[in-house]
Design an enzyme around this catalytic site. Sequence first.
Site, PDB file in Angstrom:
ATOM      1  N   ASP A   7      31.615  39.475  21.245  1.00 26.02           N
ATOM      2  CA  ASP A   7      32.990  39.736  20.656  1.00 26.02           C
ATOM      3  C   ASP A   7      33.827  40.718  21.396  1.00 26.02           C
ATOM      4  OD1 ASP A   7      31.478  42.072  19.986  1.00 26.02           O
ATOM      5  OD2 ASP A   7      31.222  41.463  17.874  1.00 26.02           O
TER       6      ASP A   7
ATOM      7  N   ASN B  21      16.620  41.439  24.762  1.00 25.24           N
ATOM      8  CA  ASN B  21      18.095  41.331  24.270  1.00 25.24           C
ATOM      9  C   ASN B  21      18.555  42.650  23.973  1.00 25.24           C
ATOM     10  OD1 ASN B  21      20.538  39.815  23.453  1.00 25.24           O
ATOM     11  ND2 ASN B  21      20.034  40.735  21.447  1.00 25.24           N
TER      12      ASN B  21
ATOM     13  N   GLU C 146      17.069  45.538  21.812  1.00 27.80           N
ATOM     14  CA  GLU C 146      17.735  46.954  21.997  1.00 27.80           C
ATOM     15  C   GLU C 146      16.563  47.955  22.186  1.00 27.80           C
ATOM     16  OE1 GLU C 146      20.326  47.319  18.700  1.00 27.80           O
ATOM     17  OE2 GLU C 146      21.430  45.677  19.355  1.00 27.80           O
TER      18      GLU C 146
ATOM     19  N   GLU D 271      25.773  37.912  21.964  1.00 25.13           N
ATOM     20  CA  GLU D 271      26.417  38.438  20.831  1.00 25.13           C
ATOM     21  C   GLU D 271      28.031  38.671  21.045  1.00 25.13           C
ATOM     22  OE1 GLU D 271      24.438  41.560  19.131  1.00 25.13           O
ATOM     23  OE2 GLU D 271      22.646  40.780  19.409  1.00 25.13           O
TER      24      GLU D 271
ATOM     25  N   HIS E 187      29.166  43.162  23.586  1.00 23.82           N
ATOM     26  CA  HIS E 187      30.184  43.626  22.433  1.00 23.82           C
ATOM     27  C   HIS E 187      31.230  44.597  23.114  1.00 23.82           C
ATOM     28  CE1 HIS E 187      27.662  42.122  18.986  1.00 23.82           C
ATOM     29  NE2 HIS E 187      26.764  42.654  19.478  1.00 23.82           N
TER      30      HIS E 187
HETATM   31  O1  G3I Z   1      23.274  41.712   2.301  1.00 20.06           O
HETATM   32  C1  G3I Z   1      23.486  43.065   1.857  1.00 20.06           C
HETATM   33  C2  G3I Z   1      24.356  42.805   0.338  1.00 20.06           C
HETATM   34  O2  G3I Z   1      23.288  42.324  -0.263  1.00 20.06           O
HETATM   35  C3  G3I Z   1      24.672  44.239   0.031  1.00 20.06           C
HETATM   36  O3  G3I Z   1      25.711  44.250  -1.146  1.00 20.06           O
HETATM   37  C4  G3I Z   1      25.632  44.902   1.321  1.00 20.06           C
HETATM   38  C5  G3I Z   1      25.991  46.188   1.152  1.00 20.06           C
HETATM   39  O4  G3I Z   1      25.963  46.988   2.047  1.00 20.06           O
HETATM   40  O5  G3I Z   1      25.006  44.900   2.404  1.00 20.06           O
HETATM   41  C6  G3I Z   1      24.454  43.560   2.864  1.00 20.06           C
HETATM   42  O6  G3I Z   1      23.702  43.978   4.158  1.00 20.06           O
HETATM   43  C7  G3I Z   1      24.429  44.003   5.366  1.00 20.06           C
HETATM   44  C8  G3I Z   1      24.102  42.976   6.209  1.00 20.06           C
HETATM   45  O7  G3I Z   1      24.611  43.298   7.289  1.00 20.06           O
HETATM   46  C9  G3I Z   1      24.641  41.446   5.767  1.00 20.06           C
HETATM   47  O8  G3I Z   1      26.022  41.592   5.694  1.00 20.06           O
HETATM   48  C10 G3I Z   1      24.159  45.347   5.667  1.00 20.06           C
HETATM   49  O9  G3I Z   1      24.415  46.322   5.050  1.00 20.06           O
HETATM   50  C11 G3I Z   1      24.483  45.514   7.073  1.00 20.06           C
HETATM   51  O10 G3I Z   1      23.860  46.787   7.506  1.00 20.06           O
HETATM   52  C12 G3I Z   1      24.324  44.391   8.123  1.00 20.06           C
HETATM   53  O11 G3I Z   1      24.803  44.665   9.257  1.00 20.06           O
HETATM   54  C13 G3I Z   1      24.360  44.017  10.357  1.00 20.06           C
HETATM   55  C14 G3I Z   1      23.842  44.536  11.398  1.00 20.06           C
HETATM   56  O12 G3I Z   1      23.498  44.034  12.801  1.00 20.06           O
HETATM   57  C15 G3I Z   1      22.737  45.575  10.917  1.00 20.06           C
HETATM   58  O13 G3I Z   1      22.352  46.421  12.060  1.00 20.06           O
HETATM   59  C16 G3I Z   1      25.447  42.852  10.835  1.00 20.06           C
HETATM   60  O14 G3I Z   1      25.730  42.020   9.880  1.00 20.06           O
HETATM   61  C17 G3I Z   1      25.159  42.018  11.858  1.00 20.06           C
HETATM   62  O15 G3I Z   1      26.065  41.447  12.759  1.00 20.06           O
HETATM   63  C18 G3I Z   1      24.525  43.178  13.086  1.00 20.06           C
HETATM   64  O16 G3I Z   1      23.996  42.458  14.266  1.00 20.06           O
HETATM   65  C19 G3I Z   1      23.754  43.151  15.470  1.00 20.06           C
HETATM   66  C20 G3I Z   1      22.485  42.620  16.114  1.00 20.06           C
HETATM   67  O17 G3I Z   1      21.528  42.213  15.144  1.00 20.06           O
HETATM   68  C21 G3I Z   1      21.885  43.169  17.242  1.00 20.06           C
HETATM   69  N1  G3I Z   1      22.892  43.749  18.136  1.00 20.06           N
HETATM   70  C22 G3I Z   1      24.149  44.486  17.470  1.00 20.06           C
HETATM   71  C23 G3I Z   1      24.535  43.526  16.156  1.00 20.06           C
HETATM   72  C24 G3I Z   1      25.975  44.387  15.586  1.00 20.06           C
HETATM   73  O18 G3I Z   1      25.520  45.685  15.106  1.00 20.06           O
END
Ligand code: G3I
Length: 457
Positions: A267, A202, A160, A265, A238
Amino acid sequence: MLLLKKRRSVLLASAAVGLAVTAGVALVGTAEAASTLGASAAQTGRYFGAAIAAGRLGDATYTGILTREFNAVTPENEMKWDATEPSQGRFTFTNGDRILNQGLSNGSKVRGHALLWHAQQPGWAQSLSGSALRTAAINHVTQVATHYKGKIYAWDVVNEAFADGGSGGRRDSNLQRTGNDWIEAAFKAARAADPNAKLCYNDYNTDGVNAKSTGVYNMVRDFKSRGVPIDCVGFQSHLGTGIPGDYQANLQRFADLGVDVQITELDVAQGGNQANIYASVTKACLAVSRCTGITVWGIRDSDSWRTGENPLLFDNSGNKKAAYTSVLNALNAGGTTNPPSPSSPSPSSPSPSTSTPPQPGGACSATVSLNSWNGGFVATIKVTAGAAPINGWTVGVTLPSGSAVTNAWSATNTGSTGTVSFRNVSYNGQLGAGAGTEFGFQGTGAGPTTTPTCAAG
Ligand code: G3I
């Protein structure tokens, strides 16, 4: 409500609104119909993967689907910079290794995601700049790629790095500010560390021919002409309620540069066209010989980052959805691509995600979560439509005196100090009733301390 919490991540929402896929030609003969996604994709020489989370591997329903259906895995978060190098020079691979081992023990390919990204950086990296950041970033690439050497099928080396909107240029970020050559430096370091991994760039909202994807295209062409190592381009896909009409043509133009292409990715917002759109993406990949595989971003709807959009192939209970069947059927059709079905959206008429067309003027609300450090912050704003669908939104964020926005993603800002206005970009303005999207921005000084305003329309 104002949410103030320490978090390292920034969410990027993207959903192409759109158009139908064009027809292609038959490429691969049909073998006996397979009954799982991975087996069927394998018959065409491709993989079908899923992003998975280490924290869910104890869920028997989840792992049951994973091992039955998929022959590739991507760690959803576990190989990102914040996860693998939480403090500078101290590497933690426990959860990344769990994903790796889950994949390898199932005979699956493992896609590494992602070595460098402006989001989900550890706090210590966010506060670095210049040569200190460049050195740290390249060391990160080297150390992580070395740890996984020989085991990763393809790395998202850089994620990105291009800006939304019409510029076709790079996204501003702390990494970009170390110099325009940061991407090629990362690819060279990754190649040196793991010569056998395919090295991918990516991005999202690059799924059709547009200014952003053309910016990436020009970079790849330049890299190929100068011998900078790059092997593949990932198209996140997405998707919202449509697919760009030139989706397949866009994949093909990258493939014609001499790189593999992968859907990384996938969806798709649940709506009338979800199953058709999934089928169209699958057919497009099958029609491009250098499209080596498809990864969906999660397994069940309840595993998805797109809460409430039900964008995946399995429902919350793990049952196959209509979208699953359409993907399997498309895979089993054996590498042919068909003209769009009559029910596909037409090239000139993007269709809304709900049966009620979005109306201007509906209410919306916004909340902010902050990741702050001394002298800077990243704000993630969640925009939620009210009881009616909305077609566009503007969020107002008031910054404390002395603070300034330095860059924004998934929204366009007017002004950078005081009360800053953020307008939706092309792919995230339409929201169904109660649906949400996120955008983010980085700033200097302290983050906002009041709840943002939101105006729809
Ligand atoms: O693990 C912590 C947990 O301990 C905590 O309690 C909780 C509270 O907010 O947060 C948890 O972490 C989260 C993590 O996902 C795991 O679930 C983060 O807050 C959350 O921001 C994070 O989001 C991820 C996101 O990237 C961050 O930018 C998504 O799971 C993940 O699917 C998403 O993936 C991205 C790709 O890497 C790049 N392209 C876009 C895609 C979607 O945004």
